[in-house]
Write an enzyme that holds these catalytic residues in place. Sequence first.
Site, PDB file in Angstrom:
ATOM      1  N   ASP A  68       0.851  -1.201   0.000  1.00 37.56           N
ATOM      2  CA  ASP A  68       0.000   0.000   0.000  1.00 37.56           C
ATOM      3  C   ASP A  68       0.885   1.249   0.000  1.00 37.56           C
ATOM      4  O   ASP A  68       1.901   1.284   0.694  1.00 37.56           O
ATOM      5  CB  ASP A  68      -0.869   0.022   1.271  1.00 37.56           C
ATOM      6  CG  ASP A  68      -1.939  -1.068   1.227  1.00 37.56           C
ATOM      7  OD1 ASP A  68      -2.150  -1.600   0.109  1.00 37.56           O
ATOM      8  OD2 ASP A  68      -2.525  -1.395   2.259  1.00 37.56           O
ATOM      9  N   ASP A  80       0.651   7.880   8.269  1.00 33.66           N
ATOM     10  CA  ASP A  80       0.879   6.482   8.645  1.00 33.66           C
ATOM     11  C   ASP A  80       2.176   6.349   9.423  1.00 33.66           C
ATOM     12  O   ASP A  80       2.269   5.709  10.462  1.00 33.66           O
ATOM     13  CB  ASP A  80       1.061   5.645   7.367  1.00 33.66           C
ATOM     14  CG  ASP A  80      -0.261   5.244   6.766  1.00 33.66           C
ATOM     15  OD1 ASP A  80      -0.248   4.576   5.715  1.00 33.66           O
ATOM     16  OD2 ASP A  80      -1.298   5.618   7.341  1.00 33.66           O
ATOM     17  N   GLU A  88       3.133  -1.431   9.239  1.00 34.91           N
ATOM     18  CA  GLU A  88       4.119  -0.607   8.545  1.00 34.91           C
ATOM     19  C   GLU A  88       5.526  -1.183   8.583  1.00 34.91           C
ATOM     20  O   GLU A  88       6.445  -0.610   7.998  1.00 34.91           O
ATOM     21  CB  GLU A  88       4.136   0.808   9.157  1.00 34.91           C
ATOM     22  CG  GLU A  88       2.808   1.550   9.092  1.00 34.91           C
ATOM     23  CD  GLU A  88       2.318   1.768   7.663  1.00 34.91           C
ATOM     24  OE1 GLU A  88       1.126   2.056   7.494  1.00 34.91           O
ATOM     25  OE2 GLU A  88       3.114   1.626   6.716  1.00 34.91           O
ATOM     26  N   ASP A 133      -2.300  -1.922  13.498  1.00 29.40           N
ATOM     27  CA  ASP A 133      -2.308  -1.174  12.243  1.00 29.40           C
ATOM     28  C   ASP A 133      -2.422   0.279  12.682  1.00 29.40           C
ATOM     29  O   ASP A 133      -3.480   0.696  13.129  1.00 29.40           O
ATOM     30  CB  ASP A 133      -3.508  -1.605  11.380  1.00 29.40           C
ATOM     31  CG  ASP A 133      -3.503  -0.879  10.038  1.00 29.40           C
ATOM     32  OD1 ASP A 133      -4.318  -1.267   9.165  1.00 29.40           O
ATOM     33  OD2 ASP A 133      -2.719   0.061   9.875  1.00 29.40           O
TER      34      ASP A 133
HETATM   35  P1  P6P Z   1     -10.631  -1.628  -1.023  1.00 29.37           P
HETATM   36  C1  P6P Z   1      -7.701   0.159   3.888  1.00 29.37           C
HETATM   37  O1  P6P Z   1      -6.629   0.213   2.950  1.00 29.37           O
HETATM   38  C2  P6P Z   1      -8.071  -1.301   4.048  1.00 29.37           C
HETATM   39  O2  P6P Z   1      -6.976  -2.044   4.507  1.00 29.37           O
HETATM   40  C3  P6P Z   1      -9.251  -1.440   5.006  1.00 29.37           C
HETATM   41  O3  P6P Z   1      -9.275  -0.465   5.994  1.00 29.37           O
HETATM   42  C4  P6P Z   1     -10.456  -1.320   4.084  1.00 29.37           C
HETATM   43  O4  P6P Z   1     -11.579  -2.014   4.576  1.00 29.37           O
HETATM   44  C5  P6P Z   1      -9.946  -1.952   2.776  1.00 29.37           C
HETATM   45  O5  P6P Z   1      -8.513  -1.824   2.789  1.00 29.37           O
HETATM   46  C6  P6P Z   1     -10.493  -1.248   1.562  1.00 29.37           C
HETATM   47  O6  P6P Z   1     -10.036  -1.969   0.438  1.00 29.37           O
HETATM   48  O7  P6P Z   1     -10.052  -2.714  -1.918  1.00 29.37           O
HETATM   49  O8  P6P Z   1     -12.147  -1.735  -0.933  1.00 29.37           O
HETATM   50  O9  P6P Z   1     -10.165  -0.236  -1.333  1.00 29.37           O
END
Ligand code: P6P
Length: 336
Positions: A63, A69, A93, A115
């Site tokens: 990510d 973060d 992280e 997280d």
């Molecule tokens: P998508 C945020 O990056 C996360 O880890 C979670 O908090 C959230 O539910 C999910 O990913 C969102 O993922 O693929 O729907 O954008």
Amino acid sequence: MNRIVTLDEFIIRRQIDFPYASGELTSLLRDLGVAAKIVNREVNKAGLVNILGVADSQNVTGDQVQKLDLYANEKFIDCLKNSGECCGIASEENEDFIPLPGVESKTGKYVVVFDPLDGSSNIDVNVSVGTIFGIYRRTSEQDDACNVNDFLQRGTELVAAGYVLYGTSTLLVYTTGRGVNGFTLDPSIGEFCLSHQNIQIPDRGNYYSVNQGYYLKFDVEMRRYIDHCSDMNLRLRYIGSMVSDIHRILFQGGIFLYPNTRKYPHGKLRLVYECNPLAYIVEQAGGKAITCQLQRILELPVEHLHQRATVAIGSPDMVEEMKAFVERYSAAPTFP
Ligand code: P6P
């Protein structure tokens, strides 16, 4: 008007629930509360301070890392480093776990997984984000440095879990296995104050929460269940921040789904520091938390720190309904 009960007071009072408690877990929970207040201060002014925008790095799970973060990660690590109650940390992280040296020759009895700022892609558009944490008793020898097995424990071994939601107000919700309680930050006194005692999730609700954009990539049984939610005129609410989406469901009832897709064949969400802590909280509030292959999330074997899992978390009646759809329409083997 009810008397103000601060998080500190509540935690100390609840320590009597643990006859053998000697105060370490109490102290650790209070340290996490302090870190949450520090992070909250920066999240609230992220738009003003040059910590917006994407840092030039990616985290271990690929990510894009937002500067906030990194800031949140540092603050939680600093607070835990100084607590003396925690002998190691595993964070979204950080590629590997972080062993923490003892403080004044005292080595911690616990490890913490977290997280630091989940849903951080929402920061730049002022949408709520959250911190998720879980606490385990170490399994390694007290006088040794922690090792990876301390962090690869099943969710059933959690001794505490919680989240902080940095939203319209800042709320800390946690459990130590005897129910779930919520504390709202009162900025005028800088304290988390008891605002939601003994949270119980409704048996069912009017919301379902899933990224509808992936609908055609889900397995047929999940598409049938999502069609059912729509046929029942449930309302789709999806923020893209797991803490925010689960928080709504915890308070108003519903179901949160993140099924497997071709891109994430094992699911996207991380088992250790997202799914297990939130599953523990939802179960403690009377809900259910299973994978889309019908395994109880807290019982999943944990093989590595950044392991992913599919999730179906929420109101018990709705999770049971989803389970029936999977059993009825699934071509893949499910777990009894
Ligand atoms: P998508 C945020 O990056 C996360 O880890 C979670 O908090 C959230 O539910 C999910 O990913 C969102 O993922 O693929 O729907 O954008």
